[in-house]
Motif scaffolding. Structure first.
Motif, PDB file in Angstrom:
ATOM      1  N   LEU A 197     -12.834  40.372  95.864  1.00  0.00           N
ATOM      2  CA  LEU A 197     -11.877  41.362  96.006  1.00  0.00           C
ATOM      3  C   LEU A 197     -10.632  40.928  96.861  1.00  0.00           C
ATOM      4  CD1 LEU A 197     -13.825  44.749  96.947  1.00  0.00           C
ATOM      5  CD2 LEU A 197     -12.952  43.921  94.613  1.00  0.00           C
ATOM      6  N   LEU A 198      -9.556  41.092  96.112  1.00  0.00           N
ATOM      7  CA  LEU A 198      -8.237  40.736  97.009  1.00  0.00           C
ATOM      8  C   LEU A 198      -7.967  41.783  98.210  1.00  0.00           C
ATOM      9  CD1 LEU A 198      -5.879  39.981  93.998  1.00  0.00           C
ATOM     10  CD2 LEU A 198      -6.767  38.506  95.572  1.00  0.00           C
ATOM     11  N   SER A 199      -6.969  41.414  99.193  1.00  0.00           N
ATOM     12  CA  SER A 199      -6.819  42.360 100.086  1.00  0.00           C
ATOM     13  C   SER A 199      -6.121  43.339  99.855  1.00  0.00           C
ATOM     14  CB  SER A 199      -5.928  41.369 101.145  1.00  0.00           C
ATOM     15  OG  SER A 199      -4.663  41.246 100.432  1.00  0.00           O
ATOM     16  N   THR A 200      -5.746  43.548  98.527  1.00  0.00           N
ATOM     17  CA  THR A 200      -4.969  44.626  98.157  1.00  0.00           C
ATOM     18  C   THR A 200      -5.712  45.463  97.249  1.00  0.00           C
ATOM     19  OG1 THR A 200      -4.352  43.274  96.017  1.00  0.00           O
ATOM     20  CG2 THR A 200      -2.565  43.540  98.052  1.00  0.00           C
ATOM     21  N   SER A 201      -7.104  45.374  97.249  1.00  0.00           N
ATOM     22  CA  SER A 201      -7.989  46.115  96.379  1.00  0.00           C
ATOM     23  C   SER A 201      -8.280  47.421  97.126  1.00  0.00           C
ATOM     24  CB  SER A 201      -9.417  45.539  96.223  1.00  0.00           C
ATOM     25  OG  SER A 201     -10.299  45.948  95.810  1.00  0.00           O
ATOM     26  N   PRO A 202      -8.405  48.335  96.099  1.00  0.00           N
ATOM     27  CA  PRO A 202      -8.504  49.727  96.602  1.00  0.00           C
ATOM     28  C   PRO A 202     -10.153  50.137  96.706  1.00  0.00           C
ATOM     29  CG  PRO A 202      -8.346  49.723  94.395  1.00  0.00           C
ATOM     30  CD  PRO A 202      -8.093  48.526  94.640  1.00  0.00           C
ATOM     31  N   CYS A 203     -10.906  49.015  96.674  1.00  0.00           N
ATOM     32  CA  CYS A 203     -12.446  49.063  96.764  1.00  0.00           C
ATOM     33  C   CYS A 203     -12.794  48.719  98.136  1.00  0.00           C
ATOM     34  CB  CYS A 203     -13.032  48.096  95.584  1.00  0.00           C
ATOM     35  SG  CYS A 203     -12.779  48.636  93.988  1.00  0.00           S
ATOM     36  N   ARG A 204     -12.005  48.247  98.810  1.00  0.00           N
ATOM     37  CA  ARG A 204     -12.170  47.585 100.258  1.00  0.00           C
ATOM     38  C   ARG A 204     -12.391  48.968 101.180  1.00  0.00           C
ATOM     39  NH1 ARG A 204      -7.602  44.453 102.971  1.00  0.00           N
ATOM     40  NH2 ARG A 204      -8.844  44.943 104.966  1.00  0.00           N
ATOM     41  N   ASN A 205     -13.537  48.926 101.703  1.00  0.00           N
ATOM     42  CA  ASN A 205     -13.718  49.826 102.981  1.00  0.00           C
ATOM     43  C   ASN A 205     -14.029  51.143 102.324  1.00  0.00           C
ATOM     44  OD1 ASN A 205     -14.122  50.328 105.670  1.00  0.00           O
ATOM     45  ND2 ASN A 205     -12.009  51.029 105.864  1.00  0.00           N
ATOM     46  N   GLU A 206     -14.127  51.260 100.993  1.00  0.00           N
ATOM     47  CA  GLU A 206     -14.358  52.690 100.344  1.00  0.00           C
ATOM     48  C   GLU A 206     -15.755  53.048  99.896  1.00  0.00           C
ATOM     49  OE1 GLU A 206     -12.237  54.993 100.052  1.00  0.00           O
ATOM     50  OE2 GLU A 206     -10.609  53.818 101.146  1.00  0.00           O
ATOM     51  N   GLY A 207     -16.770  52.315 100.146  1.00  0.00           N
ATOM     52  CA  GLY A 207     -18.067  52.494  99.600  1.00  0.00           C
ATOM     53  C   GLY A 207     -18.805  53.300 100.878  1.00  0.00           C
ATOM     54  N   VAL A 208     -20.154  53.598 100.493  1.00  0.00           N
ATOM     55  CA  VAL A 208     -20.920  54.365 101.556  1.00  0.00           C
ATOM     56  C   VAL A 208     -22.084  53.278 101.863  1.00  0.00           C
ATOM     57  CG1 VAL A 208     -22.189  55.404  99.329  1.00  0.00           C
ATOM     58  CG2 VAL A 208     -22.296  56.545 101.747  1.00  0.00           C
ATOM     59  N   SER A 209     -22.639  53.757 102.938  1.00  0.00           N
ATOM     60  CA  SER A 209     -23.833  52.685 103.488  1.00  0.00           C
ATOM     61  C   SER A 209     -24.881  53.208 102.692  1.00  0.00           C
ATOM     62  CB  SER A 209     -24.133  52.882 104.977  1.00  0.00           C
ATOM     63  OG  SER A 209     -25.196  52.070 105.374  1.00  0.00           O
ATOM     64  N   LEU A 210     -25.743  52.164 102.195  1.00  0.00           N
ATOM     65  CA  LEU A 210     -26.926  52.327 101.309  1.00  0.00           C
ATOM     66  C   LEU A 210     -27.974  51.650 101.728  1.00  0.00           C
ATOM     67  CD1 LEU A 210     -25.010  52.365  97.606  1.00  0.00           C
ATOM     68  CD2 LEU A 210     -25.814  54.387  98.910  1.00  0.00           C
ATOM     69  N   GLY A 211     -27.963  50.965 102.840  1.00  0.00           N
ATOM     70  CA  GLY A 211     -29.118  50.007 103.377  1.00  0.00           C
ATOM     71  C   GLY A 211     -29.243  48.651 103.070  1.00  0.00           C
ATOM     72  N   ILE A 212     -28.039  48.242 102.054  1.00  0.00           N
ATOM     73  CA  ILE A 212     -28.040  46.883 101.642  1.00  0.00           C
ATOM     74  C   ILE A 212     -27.144  46.272 102.622  1.00  0.00           C
ATOM     75  CG2 ILE A 212     -26.954  45.529  99.606  1.00  0.00           C
ATOM     76  CD1 ILE A 212     -27.451  47.928  98.120  1.00  0.00           C
ATOM     77  N   THR A 213     -27.828  44.909 103.103  1.00  0.00           N
ATOM     78  CA  THR A 213     -27.485  44.200 104.069  1.00  0.00           C
ATOM     79  C   THR A 213     -26.614  42.908 103.633  1.00  0.00           C
ATOM     80  OG1 THR A 213     -29.376  43.030 104.349  1.00  0.00           O
ATOM     81  CG2 THR A 213     -29.377  44.916 105.673  1.00  0.00           C
ATOM     82  N   GLU A 214     -26.782  42.655 102.517  1.00  0.00           N
ATOM     83  CA  GLU A 214     -25.875  41.455 101.925  1.00  0.00           C
ATOM     84  C   GLU A 214     -25.455  41.550 100.383  1.00  0.00           C
ATOM     85  OE1 GLU A 214     -28.472  38.056 102.062  1.00  0.00           O
ATOM     86  OE2 GLU A 214     -28.495  37.570 104.104  1.00  0.00           O
ATOM     87  N   ASP A 215     -24.404  41.075 100.253  1.00  0.00           N
ATOM     88  CA  ASP A 215     -23.510  40.923  98.884  1.00  0.00           C
ATOM     89  C   ASP A 215     -24.075  39.883  98.073  1.00  0.00           C
ATOM     90  OD1 ASP A 215     -22.030  38.775  99.598  1.00  0.00           O
ATOM     91  OD2 ASP A 215     -20.324  39.792  99.425  1.00  0.00           O
ATOM     92  N   PHE A 216     -23.273  39.702  96.956  1.00  0.00           N
ATOM     93  CA  PHE A 216     -23.886  38.814  95.984  1.00  0.00           C
ATOM     94  C   PHE A 216     -23.642  37.348  96.466  1.00  0.00           C
ATOM     95  CE2 PHE A 216     -23.147  35.941  92.257  1.00  0.00           C
ATOM     96  CZ  PHE A 216     -23.938  36.483  91.200  1.00  0.00           C
ATOM     97  N   ASP A 217     -22.841  37.196  97.490  1.00  0.00           N
ATOM     98  CA  ASP A 217     -22.661  35.667  98.049  1.00  0.00           C
ATOM     99  C   ASP A 217     -23.381  35.643  99.387  1.00  0.00           C
ATOM    100  OD1 ASP A 217     -20.779  34.893  96.248  1.00  0.00           O
ATOM    101  OD2 ASP A 217     -19.120  35.479  97.165  1.00  0.00           O
ATOM    102  N   GLY A 218     -24.208  36.682  99.870  1.00  0.00           N
ATOM    103  CA  GLY A 218     -24.985  36.642 100.911  1.00  0.00           C
ATOM    104  C   GLY A 218     -24.123  36.749 102.121  1.00  0.00           C
ATOM    105  N   VAL A 219     -22.976  37.569 102.125  1.00  0.00           N
ATOM    106  CA  VAL A 219     -21.985  37.999 103.007  1.00  0.00           C
ATOM    107  C   VAL A 219     -22.730  39.363 103.570  1.00  0.00           C
ATOM    108  CG1 VAL A 219     -19.721  39.025 103.382  1.00  0.00           C
ATOM    109  CG2 VAL A 219     -19.968  36.690 102.061  1.00  0.00           C
ATOM    110  N   SER A 220     -22.673  39.675 104.761  1.00  0.00           N
ATOM    111  CA  SER A 220     -23.222  40.525 105.379  1.00  0.00           C
ATOM    112  C   SER A 220     -22.375  42.047 105.171  1.00  0.00           C
ATOM    113  CB  SER A 220     -23.230  40.539 107.022  1.00  0.00           C
ATOM    114  OG  SER A 220     -24.132  39.408 107.399  1.00  0.00           O
TER     115      SER A 220
END
Length: 236
Positions: A197-220
């Protein structure tokens, strides 16, 4: 090179002993052949607690099917329970995730589809039949066609929240759900399949916590107050 003919991977066990069949499929790339009738990259016939995460699904008629296989025929007893599908990438497929058909609504219970990115999936991104599916934090981008992202074939039930739908996408029969984001997700380079995601993405900070600790890249997860929507957590 294509990694499969009709199926790349099949998960199955003897009928009615699902508790002994569970596992994790992760960090794989499935490249399916086109023009294969009823084919799919991964076919889940039975199991309890299977996890599919951090995989890439490319091409083919269907990427991942959570079925309710029965042997003997029509003896469905708790097939495919508690399947978790998270932080995967699906692109250039006809259909993304299909959950069940046939049997009854007691099968295929508690399928969770979290934080996946669907891009140029020209058919259904997620379809269900007589099943329960929890859909949260997913990105749905179509290819400019008029199809729908989510489709309910039969008496299936959904939880739908915090998903992003591209401007050309329509949610389908279940609707967009709660706390949806409608707009271009602003990927780094979608043409070359970089779905970060780019910094301009509307998907930033818009999810809900689901107990998943790492993303596709292993980022927390999360990097901000709330998780990002999609397979990749936004990072500065």
């Amino acid at each position: 090179e294509n990694t499969g003919n009709k199926f790349c991977l099949i998960l199955n066990s003897a009928n009615e002993i699902n508790a002994t069949n569970n596992g994790i499929v992760e960090h794989c790339t499935f490249i399916a052949k086109t023009g294969v009738d009823m084919g799919c990259s991964v076919y889940v016939a039975q199991g309890d607690g299977n996890i599919f995460r951090y995989n890439t699904f490319i091409g083919g008629p269907l990427a991942l099917r959570v079925s309710n296989y029965s042997d003997p025929v029509d003896t469905y007893t708790d097939t495919c329970l508690n399947t978790l599908i998270h932080n995967n990438i699906f692109y250039d497929c006809l259909n993304g995730v299909g959950v069940a058909y046939g049997g009854d609504a007691e099968d295929n219970r508690n399928t969770k589809v979290y934080n996946n990115t669907f891009y140029h999936v020209t058919g259904y991104h997620v379809w269900i039949d007589m099943s329960y599916v929890d859909l949260q934090n997913n990105i749905h981008c179509r290819a400019g066609d008029t199809g729908v992202a989510l489709y309910n074939y039969g008496s299936g039930t959904y939880i739908i929240s915090n998903n992003c739908y591209d401007v050309s996408a329509t949610a389908g029969t279940p609707g967009v759900g709660d706390n949806s984001v409608v707009g271009t997700p602003n990927f780094v380079d979608a043409t070359n399949h970089n779905f970060r995601l780019l910094s301009t993405s509307p998907c930033r900070n818009e999810g809900v916590s689901l107990g998943i600790t790492e993303d596709f890249d292993g980022v927390s997860i999360p990097q901000e107050s709330f998780p990002s929507i999609g397979a990749f957590e936004y990072t500065t």
